[in-house]
Write an enzyme that holds these catalytic residues in place. Structure first.
Site, PDB file in Angstrom:
ATOM      1  CE  LYS A 113     -33.087 -14.925   1.831  1.00  0.00           C
ATOM      2  NZ  LYS A 113     -33.211 -14.007   0.730  1.00  0.00           N
ATOM      3  CE  LYS A 200     -29.632 -18.853  -2.494  1.00  0.00           C
ATOM      4  NZ  LYS A 200     -30.136 -17.951  -3.469  1.00  0.00           N
ATOM      5  CE  LYS A 203     -28.955 -10.601  -5.241  1.00  0.00           C
ATOM      6  NZ  LYS A 203     -30.175 -11.238  -4.769  1.00  0.00           N
TER       7      LYS A 203
HETATM    8  N1  AQP Z   1     -26.096 -19.414  -5.902  1.00  0.00           N
HETATM    9  C1  AQP Z   1     -26.944 -19.419  -6.919  1.00  0.00           C
HETATM   10  N2  AQP Z   1     -26.797 -20.287  -7.935  1.00  0.00           N
HETATM   11  C2  AQP Z   1     -27.658 -20.287  -8.985  1.00  0.00           C
HETATM   12  N3  AQP Z   1     -28.691 -19.424  -9.095  1.00  0.00           N
HETATM   13  C3  AQP Z   1     -28.869 -18.531  -8.111  1.00  0.00           C
HETATM   14  N4  AQP Z   1     -29.771 -17.564  -7.921  1.00  0.00           N
HETATM   15  C4  AQP Z   1     -29.515 -16.930  -6.756  1.00  0.00           C
HETATM   16  N5  AQP Z   1     -28.441 -17.461  -6.167  1.00  0.00           N
HETATM   17  C5  AQP Z   1     -28.017 -18.459  -6.978  1.00  0.00           C
HETATM   18  C6  AQP Z   1     -30.846 -17.256  -8.855  1.00  0.00           C
HETATM   19  O1  AQP Z   1     -30.769 -15.862  -9.155  1.00  0.00           O
HETATM   20  C7  AQP Z   1     -32.095 -15.374  -9.378  1.00  0.00           C
HETATM   21  C8  AQP Z   1     -32.312 -14.150  -8.555  1.00  0.00           C
HETATM   22  O2  AQP Z   1     -32.318 -14.492  -7.195  1.00  0.00           O
HETATM   23  P1  AQP Z   1     -32.805 -13.451  -6.141  1.00  0.00           P
HETATM   24  O3  AQP Z   1     -31.850 -12.347  -6.102  1.00  0.00           O
HETATM   25  O4  AQP Z   1     -34.174 -13.038  -6.472  1.00  0.00           O
HETATM   26  O5  AQP Z   1     -32.903 -14.155  -4.766  1.00  0.00           O
HETATM   27  P2  AQP Z   1     -32.096 -15.299  -4.124  1.00  0.00           P
HETATM   28  O6  AQP Z   1     -32.337 -16.583  -4.843  1.00  0.00           O
HETATM   29  O7  AQP Z   1     -32.430 -15.320  -2.674  1.00  0.00           O
HETATM   30  O8  AQP Z   1     -30.585 -14.849  -4.391  1.00  0.00           O
HETATM   31  P3  AQP Z   1     -29.496 -14.497  -3.356  1.00  0.00           P
HETATM   32  O9  AQP Z   1     -28.313 -14.000  -4.125  1.00  0.00           O
HETATM   33  O10 AQP Z   1     -29.246 -15.661  -2.455  1.00  0.00           O
HETATM   34  O11 AQP Z   1     -30.098 -13.301  -2.559  1.00  0.00           O
HETATM   35  P4  AQP Z   1     -30.287 -13.172  -1.020  1.00  0.00           P
HETATM   36  O12 AQP Z   1     -28.900 -13.295  -0.453  1.00  0.00           O
HETATM   37  O13 AQP Z   1     -30.877 -11.839  -0.797  1.00  0.00           O
HETATM   38  O14 AQP Z   1     -31.179 -14.261  -0.573  1.00  0.00           O
HETATM   39  C9  AQP Z   1     -33.044 -16.495  -9.047  1.00  0.00           C
HETATM   40  O15 AQP Z   1     -33.451 -17.109 -10.241  1.00  0.00           O
HETATM   41  C10 AQP Z   1     -32.211 -17.411  -8.211  1.00  0.00           C
HETATM   42  O16 AQP Z   1     -32.660 -18.738  -8.271  1.00  0.00           O
END
Ligand code: AQP
Length: 337
Positions: A113, A200, A203
């Protein structure tokens, strides 16, 4: 016998995606009868990278309504907004003082990031919060004596760090935290980016075609799945290494239909990618339609506010007791209580 406790949350850095749903929300809902669930909207984590305040507010409000629209039941799970329980931040500082900078520097998400921030806007401003974020996450978990933390694959490293910090605190100051285990779904722990299936689904991606948000318009959802990257082989086979795009669609279908990967392969045997995409599309639409209807019904309701208040009160009771215990053991209280 008391139920085991699970703690988890989703950050408000963007709109909740199908990846968040399959890797996290779906499990929260399915497990809420069996476990004592503490599920929060991680708004403090939502400011680790720059975000406009109106966008943030909107993300928070949407996430809360979506939690309930997806089936979290306020009579079963404790659902709350992270910043409504100030003990999360308080514990985070105490744990920060007991965490080595090297441990944080090693976190893959931090490296990814921070370099993304640098390359996207050429900034030299990397918020310290991006480095410290896993400590806040450790606080979120240790505060409630979680037995299990349901996470996708990308968060495994942060759970390991949580365990190390918890163990360190227990041995340095005396027993204060339960050491949690991670809970990763067997299938769907990493749903991939639709445009670049080596990454992956996220969002906060700059390309909206790469993810499906739970609130995307249905026609948009269909278009996104139609344009998902596959390969030129036209062979429906689960092979994440050589066929990541196709394997991702198989995984999504398997999770949404609750059938094994082998059964999905059998179902699509002899069929082409067009059929696969149509079927995945139909499964996603079947999932999203009732969620979006429920969401519209409750989005502005007073009921959601009340549920949130009840959740925060319940979480706060636990958090308050824990933070006092920690302060006592660390020696922060003027008088031993
Ligand atoms: N692509 C994914 N597949 C499966 N699980 C996922 N999680 C996130 N993306 C995937 C799981 O969702 C939960 C919440 O995640 P988060 O919002 O706290 O942070 P993150 O993992 O960083 O999710 P994002 O969507 O990728 O957010 P950004 O873009 O802000 O970094 C967790 O249990 C995560 O594992």
């Amino acid at each position: 016998m008391d139920k085991k406790r699970m703690v988890s949350g989703i950050t408000t850095t963007g709109k909740i995606t199908l990846g968040n749903y399959i890797g996290a929300l779906k499990n929260f809902v399915e497990l809420q009868d069996e476990y004592d669930m503490y599920i929060f909207v991680a708004n403090l984590h939502g400011i680790t990278t720059p975000i406009e305040k109106e966008v943030l507010r909107q993300n928070i409000k949407q996430a809360i309504a979506l939690y309930f629209a997806c089936g979290l039941d306020p009579n079963k799970a404790t659902v709350f907004l992270q910043s409504d329980v100030s003990e999360h931040s308080e514990l985070s500082w105490i744990l920060t003082c007991n965490t080595n900078i090297g441990e944080l520097n090693r976190m893959t998400q931090f490296k990814d990031k921070s370099s993304k921030l640098k390359s996207s806007n050429g900034t030299e401003f990397i918020p310290s919060g991006l480095l410290m974020y896993p400590v806040l996450m450790a606080s979120d978990i240790l505060l409630y004596d979680a037995d299990l933390v349901p996470v996708g694959k990308d968060q495994k490293q942060h759970i390991e760090l949580t365990r190390s910090i918890g163990e360190r605190m227990n041995s340095k100051y005396g027993q204060m935290f339960k050491i949690p285990e991670e809970y990763t779904p067997k299938v769907g722990a990493k749903i991939l980016d639709l445009q670049d299936p080596t990454k992956k689904m996220s969002k906060s991606s700059d390309n909206p075609k790469s993810y499906i948000a739970l609130l995307d318009n249905i026609d948009e959802v269909k278009r996104k799945i139609k344009s998902a990257v596959t390969d030129s082989e036209n062979l429906i086979k689960f092979d994440p290494e050589n066929k990541p795009g196709v394997s991702n669609l198989i995984t999504i279908y398997s999770c949404l239909k609750n059938i094994s990967i082998e059964d999905v392969e059998e179902f699509f045997k002899e069929k082409d990618y067009g059929v696969l995409k149509d079927e995945v599309s139909a499964a996603v639409v079947d999932l999203l339609t009732p969620i979006q209807n429920k969401y519209k019904e409750i989005y502005n309701s007073k009921q959601v506010e009340e549920w949130l208040e009840i959740g925060a009160k319940k979480a706060k009771e636990k958090a308050f007791k824990k933070i006092n215990k920690v302060k006592n053991l660390v020696g922060l209280n003027y008088k031993k209580k």
